[in-house]
Write a protein that holds these residues in place. Structure first.
Motif, mmCIF file in Angstrom:
data_model
loop_
_atom_site.group_PDB
_atom_site.id
_atom_site.type_symbol
_atom_site.label_atom_id
_atom_site.label_comp_id
_atom_site.label_asym_id
_atom_site.label_seq_id
_atom_site.Cartn_x
_atom_site.Cartn_y
_atom_site.Cartn_z
ATOM 1 N N ALA A 48 44.323 -13.727 19.838
ATOM 2 C CA ALA A 48 43.399 -12.777 20.457
ATOM 3 C C ALA A 48 41.952 -13.203 20.285
ATOM 4 O O ALA A 48 41.122 -13.002 21.184
ATOM 5 C CB ALA A 48 43.618 -11.390 19.874
ATOM 6 N N ASP A 49 41.624 -13.794 19.134
ATOM 7 C CA ASP A 49 40.228 -14.188 18.922
ATOM 8 C C ASP A 49 39.847 -15.403 19.754
ATOM 9 O O ASP A 49 38.672 -15.738 19.868
ATOM 10 C CB ASP A 49 39.972 -14.462 17.441
ATOM 11 N N GLU A 50 40.834 -16.078 20.327
ATOM 12 C CA GLU A 50 40.547 -17.213 21.191
ATOM 13 C C GLU A 50 40.355 -16.787 22.638
ATOM 14 O O GLU A 50 39.663 -17.460 23.398
ATOM 15 C CB GLU A 50 41.688 -18.235 21.098
ATOM 16 N N ARG A 137 54.016 -16.808 18.485
ATOM 17 C CA ARG A 137 53.375 -17.544 19.594
ATOM 18 C C ARG A 137 54.390 -18.235 20.489
ATOM 19 O O ARG A 137 54.107 -18.491 21.657
ATOM 20 C CB ARG A 137 52.395 -18.584 19.055
ATOM 21 N N HIS A 138 55.548 -18.537 19.948
ATOM 22 C CA HIS A 138 56.547 -19.287 20.706
ATOM 23 C C HIS A 138 57.647 -18.385 21.275
ATOM 24 O O HIS A 138 58.683 -18.888 21.706
ATOM 25 C CB HIS A 138 57.168 -20.373 19.829
ATOM 26 N N CYS A 139 57.414 -17.080 21.293
ATOM 27 C CA CYS A 139 58.324 -16.172 21.970
ATOM 28 C C CYS A 139 57.886 -16.039 23.425
ATOM 29 O O CYS A 139 56.699 -15.815 23.710
ATOM 30 C CB CYS A 139 58.317 -14.806 21.277
ATOM 31 N N ARG A 140 58.799 -16.143 24.337
ATOM 32 C CA ARG A 140 58.469 -16.187 25.757
ATOM 33 C C ARG A 140 57.891 -14.879 26.287
ATOM 34 O O ARG A 140 57.223 -14.871 27.324
ATOM 35 C CB ARG A 140 59.719 -16.534 26.560
ATOM 36 N N TYR A 141 58.156 -13.763 25.599
ATOM 37 C CA TYR A 141 57.693 -12.469 26.096
ATOM 38 C C TYR A 141 56.267 -12.146 25.659
ATOM 39 O O TYR A 141 55.673 -11.180 26.143
ATOM 40 C CB TYR A 141 58.624 -11.351 25.614
ATOM 41 N N VAL A 142 55.709 -12.905 24.752
ATOM 42 C CA VAL A 142 54.407 -12.606 24.159
ATOM 43 C C VAL A 142 53.312 -13.279 24.976
ATOM 44 O O VAL A 142 53.390 -14.482 25.276
ATOM 45 C CB VAL A 142 54.358 -13.075 22.694
ATOM 46 N N ASP A 143 52.286 -12.489 25.325
ATOM 47 C CA ASP A 143 51.119 -13.036 26.047
ATOM 48 C C ASP A 143 49.948 -13.311 25.119
ATOM 49 O O ASP A 143 49.105 -14.157 25.429
ATOM 50 C CB ASP A 143 50.670 -12.055 27.138
ATOM 51 N N GLU A 144 49.891 -12.627 23.987
ATOM 52 C CA GLU A 144 48.742 -12.792 23.089
ATOM 53 C C GLU A 144 49.141 -12.322 21.704
ATOM 54 O O GLU A 144 49.864 -11.324 21.557
ATOM 55 C CB GLU A 144 47.557 -11.983 23.615
#
Length: 369
Positions: A48-50, A137-144
């Motif tokens: 999120a901070d990126e 971070r490597h879960c396909r459902y996660v956007d951030e």
């Protein structure tokens, strides 16, 4: 489009009222620049901070019904899910999948609590916070991914990340001196429930490891870990290594038994093949033998033909029934007859005949005298 008023807030500080009237001061329409959901999965989800949401457009409050109808159309619905996510497993992934698919156009933010907060309010974790962040971070459902997420959601946190709804299972989560840390979220109409996956959880996995501790300790010792790294005493280390040697011997014996069974099976298969071939050859041999030496065989006919030829060659020709008479010539005198040679009497066929012959012989002797 309805816009949130600045003074319409609940007791908890979360905006709750919608104003259908335009604000007193006219505002220019500002286009939304909220991050869009990931379309390609060639890279992990950002932190999120990126990539924080710097959208300057007013972030109006939505109802669940509006979000499910696809409103608004100019930006995605921002859904937030938080947790510890230790030993990330399929139950976590299914919960995030449900949060991602709640609405037609969703942007899923996942907050992960730090080690300090987790150890304080829940307990020790197997994975550290950096490992847990990276797993999400490597879960396909996660956007951030939001690092160091708060234990209790505050209005400032919700406003900073422009969160529309919070997704979590509906079971009251008592922690940090509260009966349900999501109570104020539910009262504000921002809570969307998800379903838990039965039979799988981080606690279940840890329970399995503790239950089968000896097995895992022996396995890791065999793989090269030291007793100090596994927190194993000297005696237990020797015991585990001895058990590993016993297991190796059992495995060798098992392999030998399996190989012997395979060899026996192969021999049986070959013996069956040999017996079958032998039976076929024996039938063929018997058939050929019967053709040659049977009652009507070719060998019998040939033997009869040859034997008849041999008998015909060995036996003399038959003499005629009446021999021709010789004509008497005066030049030749007849061969003298030797009457003085006694005729050899034929042996008597019975005792009476023998006595009769003896009497006749005696009478003949008297006449000669």
């Amino acid at each position: 489009m309805p816009v949130l008023t600045t003074d319409a807030e609940s007791e908890t500080g979360i905006p709750k009222s919608l104003s259908n009237e335009p604000p007193s001061e006219t505002m220019e329409e500002i286009e939304h620049t909220c991050p869009q959901p990931r379309l390609t999965l060639t890279a992990p989800a950002p932190f999120a901070d990126e990539t924080s949401c710097q959208c300057q457009a007013p972030h109006e409050k939505l109802t669940i019904a509006q979000a499910r109808l696809g409103t608004p159309v100019d930006r995605p619905v921002r859904v937030y899910a938080d947790g510890i996510f230790d030993l990330f497993h399929s139950g976590h992934a299914r919960a995030l999948m449900q949060a991602k698919t709640l609405f037609p156009n969703s942007y899923l933010l996942v907050g992960v609590c730090s080690d300090d907060l987790t150890h304080k309010f829940k307990g020790f974790t197997v994975m550290n916070e950096a490992e847990r962040y990276e797993a999400l971070r490597h879960c396909r459902y996660v956007d951030e991914v939001i690092r160091d997420a708060p234990w209790t959601l505050t209005p400032e946190f919700l406003e900073k990340h422009k969160i529309d709804f919070v997704a979590h299972d509906d079971i009251p989560y008592s922690s940090a001196g509260s009966d349900d840390v999501y109570k104020h979220i539910k009262e504000a109409g921002m809570f969307v429930p998800t379903q838990r996956t039965e039979g799988i959880s981080t606690s279940d996995i840890i329970t399995r490891i503790v239950r089968d501790y000896d097995v895992y300790a022996r396995r890791n010792l065999q793989r090269g870990y030291t007793a100090k790294e596994l927190n194993v005493s000297f005696i237990n280390e020797k015991k585990y290594r001895f058990q590993n040697q016993v297991d190796k011997m059992k495995e060798k014996v098992k392999n030998v038994e399996e190989r012997s069974k395979e060899f026996v099976n192969r021999v049986e298969e070959k013996s069956h093949d040999l017996i079958q071939k032998w039976e076929e050859k024996s039938r063929e041999f018997i058939g050929n033998f019967l053709e040659l030496f049977g009652p009507d065989g070719a060998w019998k006919q040939m033997f009869q033909e040859r034997s008849s030829r041999m008998l015909h060659a060995l036996s003399p020709k038959q003499s005629p029934v009446s021999s021709p008479t010789r004509s008497w010539s005066p030049s030749r005198s007849p061969s003298p007859t030797f009457s003085w040679l006694p005729h050899k009497p034929s042996p008597p066929s019975s005792p009476k005949a023998a006595s009769a012959s003896m009497s006749s012989m005696s009478e003949g002797d008297e006449d000669e005298k």
